[in-house]
Design a protein around this motif. Structure first.
Motif, PDB file in Angstrom:
ATOM      1  N   GLN A 158       0.815  -1.215   0.000  1.00  0.00           N
ATOM      2  CA  GLN A 158       0.000   0.000   0.000  1.00  0.00           C
ATOM      3  C   GLN A 158       0.852   1.271   0.000  1.00  0.00           C
ATOM      4  O   GLN A 158       0.575   2.235  -0.721  1.00  0.00           O
ATOM      5  CB  GLN A 158      -0.925   0.002   1.220  1.00  0.00           C
ATOM      6  N   LYS A 159       1.933   1.268   0.801  1.00  0.00           N
ATOM      7  CA  LYS A 159       2.806   2.440   0.889  1.00  0.00           C
ATOM      8  C   LYS A 159       3.539   2.687  -0.424  1.00  0.00           C
ATOM      9  O   LYS A 159       3.765   3.841  -0.816  1.00  0.00           O
ATOM     10  CB  LYS A 159       3.819   2.241   2.018  1.00  0.00           C
ATOM     11  N   THR A 160       3.900   1.616  -1.130  1.00  0.00           N
ATOM     12  CA  THR A 160       4.566   1.745  -2.422  1.00  0.00           C
ATOM     13  C   THR A 160       3.622   2.374  -3.438  1.00  0.00           C
ATOM     14  O   THR A 160       4.014   3.278  -4.194  1.00  0.00           O
ATOM     15  CB  THR A 160       5.056   0.370  -2.917  1.00  0.00           C
ATOM     16  N   ARG A 161       2.379   1.914  -3.481  1.00  0.00           N
ATOM     17  CA  ARG A 161       1.392   2.504  -4.395  1.00  0.00           C
ATOM     18  C   ARG A 161       1.197   3.992  -4.081  1.00  0.00           C
ATOM     19  O   ARG A 161       1.124   4.833  -4.977  1.00  0.00           O
ATOM     20  CB  ARG A 161       0.058   1.762  -4.300  1.00  0.00           C
ATOM     21  N   TYR A 162       1.131   4.301  -2.790  1.00  0.00           N
ATOM     22  CA  TYR A 162       0.950   5.688  -2.358  1.00  0.00           C
ATOM     23  C   TYR A 162       2.117   6.563  -2.832  1.00  0.00           C
ATOM     24  O   TYR A 162       1.918   7.670  -3.338  1.00  0.00           O
ATOM     25  CB  TYR A 162       0.834   5.744  -0.830  1.00  0.00           C
ATOM     26  N   ASN A 163       3.339   6.061  -2.683  1.00  0.00           N
ATOM     27  CA  ASN A 163       4.519   6.840  -3.059  1.00  0.00           C
ATOM     28  C   ASN A 163       4.609   7.059  -4.570  1.00  0.00           C
ATOM     29  O   ASN A 163       5.061   8.120  -5.028  1.00  0.00           O
ATOM     30  CB  ASN A 163       5.788   6.156  -2.551  1.00  0.00           C
ATOM     31  N   ILE A 164       4.191   6.068  -5.355  1.00  0.00           N
ATOM     32  CA  ILE A 164       4.178   6.218  -6.812  1.00  0.00           C
ATOM     33  C   ILE A 164       3.176   7.309  -7.209  1.00  0.00           C
ATOM     34  O   ILE A 164       3.481   8.190  -8.026  1.00  0.00           O
ATOM     35  CB  ILE A 164       3.823   4.885  -7.500  1.00  0.00           C
ATOM     36  N   ARG A 165       1.994   7.262  -6.605  1.00  0.00           N
ATOM     37  CA  ARG A 165       0.976   8.281  -6.902  1.00  0.00           C
ATOM     38  C   ARG A 165       1.424   9.657  -6.420  1.00  0.00           C
ATOM     39  O   ARG A 165       1.171  10.669  -7.082  1.00  0.00           O
ATOM     40  CB  ARG A 165      -0.347   7.892  -6.235  1.00  0.00           C
ATOM     41  N   LEU A 166       2.114   9.696  -5.282  1.00  0.00           N
ATOM     42  CA  LEU A 166       2.589  10.965  -4.728  1.00  0.00           C
ATOM     43  C   LEU A 166       3.580  11.637  -5.681  1.00  0.00           C
ATOM     44  O   LEU A 166       3.487  12.847  -5.949  1.00  0.00           O
ATOM     45  CB  LEU A 166       3.257  10.736  -3.376  1.00  0.00           C
ATOM     46  N   ALA A 167       4.523  10.850  -6.196  1.00  0.00           N
ATOM     47  CA  ALA A 167       5.525  11.394  -7.112  1.00  0.00           C
ATOM     48  C   ALA A 167       4.855  11.996  -8.345  1.00  0.00           C
ATOM     49  O   ALA A 167       5.235  13.090  -8.803  1.00  0.00           O
ATOM     50  CB  ALA A 167       6.508  10.298  -7.516  1.00  0.00           C
ATOM     51  N   THR A 168       3.863  11.293  -8.870  1.00  0.00           N
ATOM     52  CA  THR A 168       3.143  11.794 -10.042  1.00  0.00           C
ATOM     53  C   THR A 168       2.374  13.071  -9.709  1.00  0.00           C
ATOM     54  O   THR A 168       2.425  14.059 -10.453  1.00  0.00           O
ATOM     55  CB  THR A 168       2.166  10.724 -10.560  1.00  0.00           C
ATOM     56  N   LYS A 169       1.690  13.058  -8.582  1.00  0.00           N
ATOM     57  CA  LYS A 169       0.884  14.201  -8.160  1.00  0.00           C
ATOM     58  C   LYS A 169       1.731  15.446  -7.917  1.00  0.00           C
ATOM     59  O   LYS A 169       1.321  16.574  -8.228  1.00  0.00           O
ATOM     60  CB  LYS A 169       0.114  13.832  -6.883  1.00  0.00           C
ATOM     61  N   LYS A 170       2.933  15.256  -7.376  1.00  0.00           N
ATOM     62  CA  LYS A 170       3.803  16.389  -7.035  1.00  0.00           C
ATOM     63  C   LYS A 170       4.579  16.923  -8.241  1.00  0.00           C
ATOM     64  O   LYS A 170       5.339  17.886  -8.109  1.00  0.00           O
ATOM     65  CB  LYS A 170       4.790  15.976  -5.938  1.00  0.00           C
ATOM     66  N   GLY A 171       4.425  16.290  -9.390  1.00  0.00           N
ATOM     67  CA  GLY A 171       5.042  16.828 -10.596  1.00  0.00           C
ATOM     68  C   GLY A 171       6.362  16.222 -10.999  1.00  0.00           C
ATOM     69  O   GLY A 171       7.092  16.807 -11.813  1.00  0.00           O
ATOM     70  N   VAL A 172       6.711  15.047 -10.467  1.00  0.00           N
ATOM     71  CA  VAL A 172       7.931  14.356 -10.908  1.00  0.00           C
ATOM     72  C   VAL A 172       7.697  13.816 -12.325  1.00  0.00           C
ATOM     73  O   VAL A 172       6.675  13.177 -12.594  1.00  0.00           O
ATOM     74  CB  VAL A 172       8.300  13.204  -9.956  1.00  0.00           C
ATOM     75  N   VAL A 173       8.626  14.076 -13.211  1.00  0.00           N
ATOM     76  CA  VAL A 173       8.516  13.658 -14.610  1.00  0.00           C
ATOM     77  C   VAL A 173       9.650  12.675 -14.930  1.00  0.00           C
ATOM     78  O   VAL A 173      10.811  12.935 -14.607  1.00  0.00           O
ATOM     79  CB  VAL A 173       8.597  14.867 -15.560  1.00  0.00           C
ATOM     80  N   ILE A 174       9.311  11.556 -15.553  1.00  0.00           N
ATOM     81  CA  ILE A 174      10.290  10.542 -15.932  1.00  0.00           C
ATOM     82  C   ILE A 174      10.550  10.620 -17.427  1.00  0.00           C
ATOM     83  O   ILE A 174       9.617  10.630 -18.227  1.00  0.00           O
ATOM     84  CB  ILE A 174       9.812   9.124 -15.559  1.00  0.00           C
ATOM     85  N   LYS A 175      11.839  10.668 -17.793  1.00  0.00           N
ATOM     86  CA  LYS A 175      12.219  10.707 -19.204  1.00  0.00           C
ATOM     87  C   LYS A 175      13.328   9.689 -19.462  1.00  0.00           C
ATOM     88  O   LYS A 175      14.167   9.459 -18.587  1.00  0.00           O
ATOM     89  CB  LYS A 175      12.729  12.098 -19.587  1.00  0.00           C
ATOM     90  N   GLU A 176      13.306   9.128 -20.666  1.00  0.00           N
ATOM     91  CA  GLU A 176      14.402   8.238 -21.045  1.00  0.00           C
ATOM     92  C   GLU A 176      15.636   9.078 -21.356  1.00  0.00           C
ATOM     93  O   GLU A 176      15.563  10.055 -22.107  1.00  0.00           O
ATOM     94  CB  GLU A 176      14.031   7.387 -22.252  1.00  0.00           C
ATOM     95  N   GLY A 177      16.770   8.725 -20.764  1.00  0.00           N
ATOM     96  CA  GLY A 177      17.986   9.497 -20.944  1.00  0.00           C
ATOM     97  C   GLY A 177      18.779   9.084 -22.165  1.00  0.00           C
ATOM     98  O   GLY A 177      18.709   7.934 -22.609  1.00  0.00           O
ATOM     99  N   LYS A 178      19.543  10.027 -22.683  1.00  0.00           N
ATOM    100  CA  LYS A 178      20.482   9.775 -23.775  1.00  0.00           C
ATOM    101  C   LYS A 178      21.903   9.781 -23.214  1.00  0.00           C
ATOM    102  O   LYS A 178      22.114   9.994 -22.017  1.00  0.00           O
ATOM    103  CB  LYS A 178      20.322  10.837 -24.859  1.00  0.00           C
TER     104      LYS A 178
END
Length: 293
Positions: free
Chosen positions: A95-115
């Motif tokens: 449950q805490k892992t799901r919460y943290n994933i949603r939190l990161a998205t909600k707070k504006g963390v953006v994931i990009k593939e690096g070059k």
């Protein structure tokens, strides 16, 4: 001579393993190797494999509990994703892992593939991580060479950004039906935004999308103790509901025992002096920063 997570063969066929071992002995003689090491992808409870390799003359080092006790980690977390959907995998997370994933998205963390050029940012963050968690890191050139050799089919760099600033990253290795989480780095800033959870989830989704069977979180310590300095890493990986896996350990045959003993002594000395060198280097940076002030 070293075999990482091999051999790739029928590991319960004694004749095949015998032929392989004898062939490797011939190569050892040709190249003057003093020892042969295997760290096979075999679980610790595989009694049949253990019986065969001991009969073939291998000794088994299976008492390691920490990261530094082998080249490959003996204890890992592996997530079975074969024929499963994103929804099924996500719902099984703690449950805490799901919460943290949603939190990161909600707070504006953006994931990009690096070059390749993003490896400089990754390495800077890795230096911060190494200093914080007290481990040696490889030079930038090492990661750049990895990228040149393995990308695009066998390596993926993923970076997490907050307000366009890189705050963490991971490097995963892709082979066959598996993906391995190999390196991770996180800055001291914005850790409360939980970017590492979102990075892992993005790579797991990539693995599902590309029909992989296994996502390997790699090493954890074998001592499940909340007081252990690496317990936080154990808890982080466990939260993804992966299977705690114990491998058989390190198999070895010493062709020249005296040379092997000398090698082990020099290996310990090298690690000790490398650690001292890094601490002196960091101390020098601190003194230089003070002088500039």
């Amino acid at each position: 001579m070293y075999v990482s997570r091999g051999p790739i063969c029928d590991t319960h066929n004694e004749e095949i393993l015998k032929d392989l071992t004898e062939g490797l002995k011939e190569l050892a003689t040709k190249y003057k190797a003093f020892t042969l090491k295997w760290e096979p992808d075999i679980k610790s409870d595989d009694k049949e494999f253990r019986k065969i390799v001991e009969k073939l003359g291998f000794r088994i080092k299976d008492d390691g509990k920490d990261f530094g006790d082998g080249i490959q980690p003996r204890y890992v977390f592996r997530l079975n994703i074969k024929d499963k959907t994103e929804e099924e995998i996500f719902s099984d997370f703690h449950q805490k892992t799901r919460y943290n994933i949603r939190l990161a998205t909600k707070k504006g963390v953006v994931i990009k593939e690096g070059k390749k050029e993003d490896l400089k940012d990754f390495h800077k963050i890795m230096e911060i991580t190494g200093k914080r968690d007290d481990f040696m890191i490889r030079p930038l050139e090492y990661f750049e060479k990895m990228y040149d050799i393995l990308e695009p089919n066998h390596m993926k760099l993923m970076m997490a950004y907050y307000e366009d600033k890189p705050i963490s990253g991971i490097i995963d290795i892709i082979y066959g039906n598996k993906i391995w989480y190999l390196y991770g780095a996180s800055s001291n800033e914005h850790r409360n935004l939980m970017p590492n959870y979102l990075l892992q989830w993005e790579m797991i989704k990539y693995a599902i999308e590309n029909k992989k069977d296994m996502y390997d979180f790699r090493g954890v310590v074998g001592i499940v103790d909340e007081k252990h300095p690496q317990y936080g890493l154990y808890r982080f990986k466990k939260g993804f509901n992966a299977e705690f896996t114990e491998f058989i350990g390190e198999l070895y045959i010493n062709y020249r025992p005296l040379t092997y003993k000398i090698y082990k002594i020099t290996e310990k000395l090298y690690k000790r002096f490398a650690g001292i060198k890094n601490r002196l280097k960091e101390r020098g940076k601190e003194i230089e920063a003070i002088n500039h002030k």
